[in-house]
Design an enzyme around this catalytic site. Sequence first.
Site, mmCIF file in Angstrom:
data_model
loop_
_atom_site.group_PDB
_atom_site.id
_atom_site.type_symbol
_atom_site.label_atom_id
_atom_site.label_comp_id
_atom_site.label_asym_id
_atom_site.label_seq_id
_atom_site.Cartn_x
_atom_site.Cartn_y
_atom_site.Cartn_z
ATOM 1 C CB ALA A 267 -0.888 -0.012 1.234
ATOM 2 C CD GLU B 281 2.126 -4.998 5.595
ATOM 3 O OE1 GLU B 281 2.998 -5.879 5.762
ATOM 4 O OE2 GLU B 281 1.272 -5.042 4.689
HETATM 5 N N1 COA Z 1 4.645 3.200 -0.892
HETATM 6 C C1 COA Z 1 5.010 4.356 -1.471
HETATM 7 N N2 COA Z 1 6.098 4.480 -2.244
HETATM 8 C C2 COA Z 1 6.840 3.386 -2.452
HETATM 9 C C3 COA Z 1 6.504 2.139 -1.869
HETATM 10 C C4 COA Z 1 5.366 2.075 -1.058
HETATM 11 N N3 COA Z 1 4.932 0.919 -0.501
HETATM 12 N N4 COA Z 1 7.437 1.228 -2.253
HETATM 13 C C5 COA Z 1 8.315 1.896 -3.051
HETATM 14 N N5 COA Z 1 7.942 3.193 -3.158
HETATM 15 C C6 COA Z 1 8.607 4.244 -3.919
HETATM 16 C C7 COA Z 1 9.874 4.732 -3.247
HETATM 17 O O1 COA Z 1 9.576 5.673 -2.229
HETATM 18 C C8 COA Z 1 10.605 5.338 -4.407
HETATM 19 O O2 COA Z 1 10.047 6.602 -4.686
HETATM 20 P P1 COA Z 1 11.007 7.849 -5.051
HETATM 21 O O3 COA Z 1 11.772 7.434 -6.273
HETATM 22 O O4 COA Z 1 10.053 8.985 -5.298
HETATM 23 O O5 COA Z 1 11.902 8.035 -3.868
HETATM 24 C C9 COA Z 1 10.237 4.420 -5.559
HETATM 25 O O6 COA Z 1 9.060 3.750 -5.152
HETATM 26 C C10 COA Z 1 11.273 3.371 -5.867
HETATM 27 O O7 COA Z 1 11.556 2.677 -4.669
HETATM 28 P P2 COA Z 1 13.017 2.606 -4.028
HETATM 29 O O8 COA Z 1 12.869 2.408 -2.563
HETATM 30 O O9 COA Z 1 13.865 3.754 -4.481
HETATM 31 O O10 COA Z 1 13.547 1.274 -4.749
HETATM 32 P P3 COA Z 1 14.560 0.224 -4.159
HETATM 33 O O11 COA Z 1 14.884 -0.690 -5.278
HETATM 34 O O12 COA Z 1 15.690 0.883 -3.462
HETATM 35 O O13 COA Z 1 13.699 -0.570 -3.020
HETATM 36 C C11 COA Z 1 11.758 -1.673 -2.111
HETATM 37 C C12 COA Z 1 12.529 -1.267 -3.385
HETATM 38 C C13 COA Z 1 10.456 -2.282 -2.565
HETATM 39 C C14 COA Z 1 12.571 -2.688 -1.314
HETATM 40 C C15 COA Z 1 11.525 -0.424 -1.236
HETATM 41 O O14 COA Z 1 10.954 0.588 -2.052
HETATM 42 C C16 COA Z 1 10.609 -0.655 -0.083
HETATM 43 O O15 COA Z 1 11.029 -1.211 0.932
HETATM 44 N N6 COA Z 1 9.324 -0.240 -0.211
HETATM 45 C C17 COA Z 1 8.365 -0.312 0.858
HETATM 46 C C18 COA Z 1 7.900 -1.739 1.074
HETATM 47 C C19 COA Z 1 6.901 -1.786 2.211
HETATM 48 O O16 COA Z 1 7.199 -1.516 3.343
HETATM 49 N N7 COA Z 1 5.659 -2.179 1.853
HETATM 50 C C20 COA Z 1 4.603 -2.275 2.797
HETATM 51 C C21 COA Z 1 3.846 -1.019 2.839
HETATM 52 S S1 COA Z 1 2.413 -1.162 3.876
#
Ligand code: COA
Length: 258
Positions: A65, A131
């Site tokens: 989300a 989460e």
């Molecule tokens: N919500 C909002 N934005 C998100 C997102 C999420 N769940 N997951 C990724 N993004 C965004 C990042 O903020 C980033 O945005 P930006 O370029 O404007 O800074 C973009 O997507 C790319 O993600 P990034 O973190 O730069 O890529 P990465 O390859 O370094 O890491 C993940 C990828 C998926 C490991 C990492 O983005 C992450 O941990 N995301 C959150 C996962 C999470 O906690 N999900 C549960 C949410 S309830």
Amino acid sequence: MTNSLVRTEKQRGVAHVILDRPAKRNALNAEMLTELVSTLRDCQADPSVRAIVISGSERGFAAGADIGTLASANPIELYTSGFSEKWDEVAAISKPLIAAISSYALGGGLELALICDIVVADETALFGMPEATIGIIPGAGGTQRLVRAIGKSMAMEMILAGRRLDAREAKACGLISSIAADGRPIADHALEIAERIAQAAPLAVTMAKAAILESFEAPLSAGIRFERSLSALITASDDRAEGMRAFAAKEPPLFTGQ
Ligand code: COA
């Protein structure tokens, strides 16, 4: 049908629904979830669609989300916005849903996959429920569906300790049913399964899905009674007669969904 965050391609009885917010790794915000639900409703109403594949891209299935939305929402907004109920609308789709996972299926992304009936992945897939690592808990059915899919101990480890599963681990746990052959696009792998479903009798597929899902809701004896009723009902369908005729005639059946 093309919306801004969700695209759809329909062919050979299958709708391919593509989550299309790659810059944010398909993080599911309210707009995207609303578009997904309206796209799925359109597929549900379209008699030419017999199975639905949901995929993201090589940037991910969905990384959860949208954390930005979650961070700014207050409890009353979250409770009254209808956001949570949209997941129920996905779960209410009676046509088969196949989740095709490449790269990240995290949090709400994994919860979406868990609502789907079949989950397949490529070798790059990573599954997680992170989460608790950011101070919240799954809110789209994850605590309930993950434990039913893979059992208590692994579900606890994923949700409490942030354990991630790769494709092979996910297959070993029963979270996914197959892994695409090396280098094969996961959407192609999923579409092939969907096309096989699309060739089966539509009413039988719908009833069989309903009967299987009932096993998560009802005690065994009630589930068996439900199956027995549907099994009797389906004998009244034209497709049953056609299926039996075609088998005896050694011809491919022509199903109408009646
Ligand atoms: N919500 C909002 N934005 C998100 C997102 C999420 N769940 N997951 C990724 N993004 C965004 C990042 O903020 C980033 O945005 P930006 O370029 O404007 O800074 C973009 O997507 C790319 O993600 P990034 O973190 O730069 O890529 P990465 O390859 O370094 O890491 C993940 C990828 C998926 C490991 C990492 O983005 C992450 O941990 N995301 C959150 C996962 C999470 O906690 N999900 C549960 C949410 S309830």
